[in-house]
Write an enzyme that holds these catalytic residues in place. Structure first.
Site, PDB file in Angstrom:
ATOM      1  N   HIS A  24      51.410  81.545  22.771  1.00 41.74           N
ATOM      2  CA  HIS A  24      52.865  81.718  22.765  1.00 41.74           C
ATOM      3  C   HIS A  24      53.225  82.963  21.978  1.00 41.74           C
ATOM      4  CE1 HIS A  24      54.136  80.327  18.674  1.00 41.74           C
ATOM      5  NE2 HIS A  24      53.110  79.510  18.737  1.00 41.74           N
ATOM      6  N   ASP A  69      51.401  82.610  13.206  1.00 38.26           N
ATOM      7  CA  ASP A  69      51.891  81.658  14.212  1.00 38.26           C
ATOM      8  C   ASP A  69      53.018  82.278  15.038  1.00 38.26           C
ATOM      9  OD1 ASP A  69      52.570  79.391  15.670  1.00 38.26           O
ATOM     10  OD2 ASP A  69      53.745  78.517  14.051  1.00 38.26           O
ATOM     11  N   GLU A  71      57.937  78.359  22.791  1.00 36.86           N
ATOM     12  CA  GLU A  71      57.030  77.294  22.371  1.00 36.86           C
ATOM     13  C   GLU A  71      57.554  76.592  21.136  1.00 36.86           C
ATOM     14  OE1 GLU A  71      53.720  75.412  20.099  1.00 36.86           O
ATOM     15  OE2 GLU A  71      55.055  77.031  19.479  1.00 36.86           O
ATOM     16  N   ASP A 110      46.348  79.530  19.320  1.00 33.59           N
ATOM     17  CA  ASP A 110      47.583  79.451  18.535  1.00 33.59           C
ATOM     18  C   ASP A 110      47.206  79.288  17.065  1.00 33.59           C
ATOM     19  OD1 ASP A 110      50.051  78.950  17.463  1.00 33.59           O
ATOM     20  OD2 ASP A 110      50.564  77.308  18.801  1.00 33.59           O
TER      21      ASP A 110
END
Length: 473
Positions: A236, A248, A287, A321
């Site tokens: 994402h 992240d 996401e 991720d």
């Protein structure tokens, strides 16, 4: 590091964030697209979908009445101070009266659990413990049994599952919901189960649904390889509003981009044999508010009749991720922890991919840990469609144990195992998730492990049979 530096530059120039409804996110996608266009011959596609952005007009309120004694519980945007938090895609509500609470037994993931509730959940507030299935799945069952509202609470299974946490219901949810700490949830659950107590709650959730926002997914596929046998590699590309999210998931975004460019360059040489299978790299949006980009991708694939774009054309989805957590672990998604309601076809291949990652770390004398597949990531929609998945994660807000630190120290060298009793990423979803938050050593090893698994899967002569063995489904 060049890609990570560019993502940091984008965030710094756009108010410190790359969230899906900001210019930072759009610039992230532009960077990925432009870099692919300049450095590969991959076919690039953009697919737009729309989301309704969830916000609160003001802070929610939660009151409980235990045998007539009313308590006003604490809400804070800092979950370490809060007794409860909002749930994304909750509906608005302002209950004028207290409504009886009922505790749903077990994990609240089956009709049997909801039917066993005493008193019945219908027209009452349902108290539901976290675990075993996604919050969105519990919400669908709650709607089926006509509850008035939902109070989720953490399960307290480990020290990092005590506080309230930000969760999300489905975008089409129509129920009001809050998420409680383990301590508050257990207190209310114990009262609800005791017939000598009278327990009721009242809450106010002032939701503001903003205008529908267009969001893009970007995908790029190899011009060679069988499109009816596709290896999907995804990450994402959005952050949370509060920070740049370079771990992240800038780390996954950058790794995915590096994989795509390197593979495209290798395919253009005469010495590197092309894969039998098509490889499709994807960078998905939204996401952080419910894996909406991947949900859209899978929904479209299930509807499609176009060769190469049908769900039946996908062999596997690899998801990357958070690969560079500062207090890292070498975390491997564990196919054995896939939920019981997952189509059986997805399980054997997912277990085999877990073992493939594990064997790489063992071969290189590196520590490793399995990570539960909890249904909260971009991989969840693929699993629900019977597609095998795999991936890596370097740790979120879960705590590195003493045993884990000691084990990492033994294999990596004294002092290199990180900090015991400290979360793997102290900057998770915070403003400090910057380029300085990346552990370069851990990140490098995770990228190498991912590259190995991609190459290994793509070189199998019959990947479909390896992932979906008839005798194991």
């Amino acid at each position: 590091m060049a890609h990570l530096n560019e993502l940091q530059r984008i965030a710094t120039a756009t108010n410190g964030t790359r969230a899906f409804n900001t210019s930072g996110f759009n610039h992230t996608l532009d960077y990925v697209t432009n870099y692919l266009s300049a450095n590969t011959n991959l076919k690039i596609t953009k697919n737009m979908f729309s989301v309704s952005y969830f916000t609160l007009e003001s802070n929610p309120v939660l009151l409980s009445s235990l045998n007539g004694k009313i308590t006003n519980h604490t809400y804070s945007k800092n979950r370490f101070l809060a007794e409860f938090l909002e749930v994304t895609f909750s509906s608005s509500v302002n209950f004028s009266n207290f409504i009886t609470l009922t505790a749903i037994p077990n994990a609240s993931c089956s009709d049997a659990d909801w039917l066993a509730a005493k008193p019945s959940a219908t027209h009452r507030i349902a108290l539901v413990k976290r675990g075993d299935c996604a919050v969105a799945d519990k919400g669908i069952l709650a709607a089926k049994y006509n509850v008035a509202g939902l109070l989720f609470y953490n399960d307290g299974k480990t020290s990092d599952r005590m506080l309230p946490t930000l969760e999300r219901l489905g975008e089409n949810n129509s129920l009001p919901a809050l998420f409680l700490s383990f301590d508050l949830g257990e207190k209310l659950a114990n009262a609800a189960r005791n017939s000598s107590f009278t327990i009721a709650v009242r809450f106010v959730i002032p939701v503001a649904i903003e205008n529908v926002i267009p969001v893009n997914n970007i995908c790029a596929d190899t011009p060679t390889g069988d499109p009816t046998q596709t290896i999907l590699i995804g990450s994402h590309a959005d952050s949370v509003p509060t920070g740049p999210d370079i771990n992240d998931n800038g780390s996954g975004t950058a790794a995915n981009l590096a994989f795509a460019v390197v593979l495209a360059r290798l395919f253009r040489t005469s010495t590197y044999p092309k894969y039998k299978y098509r490889v499709w790299f994807c960078w998905r949006g939204a996401e952080e508010i419910g894996a909406l980009g991947s949900n859209f991708h899978v929904t479209q694939a299930r509807k499609s009749t176009i060769l190469g774009e049908r769900i039946t054309d996908y062999l596997v989805n690899l998801n990357f991720d958070m690969l560079g957590s500062p207090n890292f672990k070498f975390g491997i998604y564990d196919g054995r922890t896939i939920r019981n309601n997952t189509p059986p076809s997805a399980i054997p291949g997912s277990v085999r991919i877990s073992a493939l990652f594990r064997d790489w770390f063992i071969r290189h004398e590196l520590p490793w840990d399995f990570a539960d597949i909890d249904g909260r990531g971009d991989y969840s929609s693929f699993l629900a469609s019977g597609i095998a998945i795999g991936g890596l994660i370097s740790g979120v807000d879960d705590i590195k144990s003493q045993e884990q630190r000691d084990r990492y120290d033994r294999l990596l060298g004294q002092g290199l195992g990180g900090l015991a009793n400290v979360v793997h990423d102290p900057c998770y979803h915070k403003v400090c998730d910057t380029i300085q938050n990346i552990n370069l050593f851990g990140y490098e090893k995770m990228v190498q492990a991912a590259a190995f698994v991609i190459e290994s899967l793509a070189r199998l002569p019959d990947l479909k049979s390896w992932l979906y063995p008839i005798n194991e489904i």
